[in-house]
Motif scaffolding. Structure first.
Motif, mmCIF file in Angstrom:
data_model
loop_
_atom_site.group_PDB
_atom_site.id
_atom_site.type_symbol
_atom_site.label_atom_id
_atom_site.label_comp_id
_atom_site.label_asym_id
_atom_site.label_seq_id
_atom_site.Cartn_x
_atom_site.Cartn_y
_atom_site.Cartn_z
ATOM 1 N N LEU A 9 0.836 -1.210 0.000
ATOM 2 C CA LEU A 9 0.000 0.000 0.000
ATOM 3 C C LEU A 9 0.866 1.255 0.000
ATOM 4 C CD1 LEU A 9 -2.915 -0.910 2.434
ATOM 5 C CD2 LEU A 9 -3.058 -0.470 -0.005
ATOM 6 N N ARG A 10 1.946 1.252 0.771
ATOM 7 C CA ARG A 10 2.858 2.405 0.791
ATOM 8 C C ARG A 10 3.487 2.627 -0.585
ATOM 9 N NH1 ARG A 10 6.278 1.811 6.417
ATOM 10 N NH2 ARG A 10 4.604 2.461 7.814
ATOM 11 N N GLY A 12 2.270 1.636 -3.446
ATOM 12 C CA GLY A 12 1.201 2.066 -4.353
ATOM 13 C C GLY A 12 0.917 3.556 -4.224
ATOM 14 N N TYR A 13 0.823 4.039 -2.988
ATOM 15 C CA TYR A 13 0.599 5.476 -2.768
ATOM 16 C C TYR A 13 1.784 6.296 -3.264
ATOM 17 C CZ TYR A 13 -3.571 4.610 0.001
ATOM 18 O OH TYR A 13 -4.811 4.244 0.414
ATOM 19 N N LEU A 16 1.444 6.532 -7.057
ATOM 20 C CA LEU A 16 0.378 7.483 -7.394
ATOM 21 C C LEU A 16 0.819 8.923 -7.166
ATOM 22 C CD1 LEU A 16 -2.840 5.730 -6.043
ATOM 23 C CD2 LEU A 16 -2.212 6.163 -8.421
ATOM 24 N N LEU A 17 1.559 9.170 -6.084
ATOM 25 C CA LEU A 17 2.051 10.511 -5.806
ATOM 26 C C LEU A 17 3.001 10.983 -6.906
ATOM 27 C CD1 LEU A 17 2.208 12.887 -3.820
ATOM 28 C CD2 LEU A 17 4.140 11.726 -2.751
#
Length: 163
Positions: A9-10, A12-13, A16-17
């Motif tokens: 999840l980290r 993935g974020y 996206l950032l």
């Protein structure tokens, strides 16, 4: 949650950032540098090959009417004084380098309007622009005949058909 899911999840974020940052940089670059305008004569255009002979008699080019406009004159805006000779083909106006008349105007669209001949008369047509095209004080919604000397306003640019 397991440590693997939290790490994914980290990551993935983070991806996206970075995509958001790269997209914002691309938008800023296009906004700062705009479209590339080429100097007249810098693009070599090859000659078109003649049309294939289909056995029909060649048509004579239509003679322009006596009072027909022969040029398109920019009378207001950043390109004031620019003149285009009118022929038998349409004149595409906008910010795109592929247009016949390239406007350096923030209030015009890439493909803003088209001025074209039909049945011995010239017409102006808005091509779905954001800020609209005006003939005199009236907004152009479809093809509208243009009298000689009538102002056509596209953003901050004013154009007239002249003899």
């Amino acid at each position: 949650m397991s440590e693997l899911i939290v790490t994914l999840l980290r990551l993935g974020y983070l991806v996206l950032l970075w995509l958001l940052v790269l997209w914002a940089i691309g938008v800023l670059r296009r906004d700062i540098f705009g479209t590339r305008v080429l100097a007249r004569g810098s693009v070599h255009t090859g000659r078109r090959s003649p049309a294939p002979d289909d056995g029909a008699r060649p048509r004579r080019p239509a003679r322009p009417a006596r009072n027909a406009p022969s040029r398109l004159q920019v009378t207001g805006g950043p390109l004031n004084g620019t003149t285009l000779k009118l022929g038998e083909s349409a004149v595409l106006i906008g910010r795109s380098p592929g247009c016949t008349l390239v406007l350096d105007d923030d209030y015009s669209s890439n493909r803003h309007a088209r001025i074209f001949p039909s049945d011995g008369q010239w017409f102006v047509e808005d091509l779905g622009s954001t800020n609209g095209t005006y003939l005199g004080a009236a907004k152009v919604d479809g093809p509208v005949p243009v009298p000689v000397g009538a102002p056509i306003r596209i953003g901050q640019t004013v154009i007239e058909l002249q003899r």
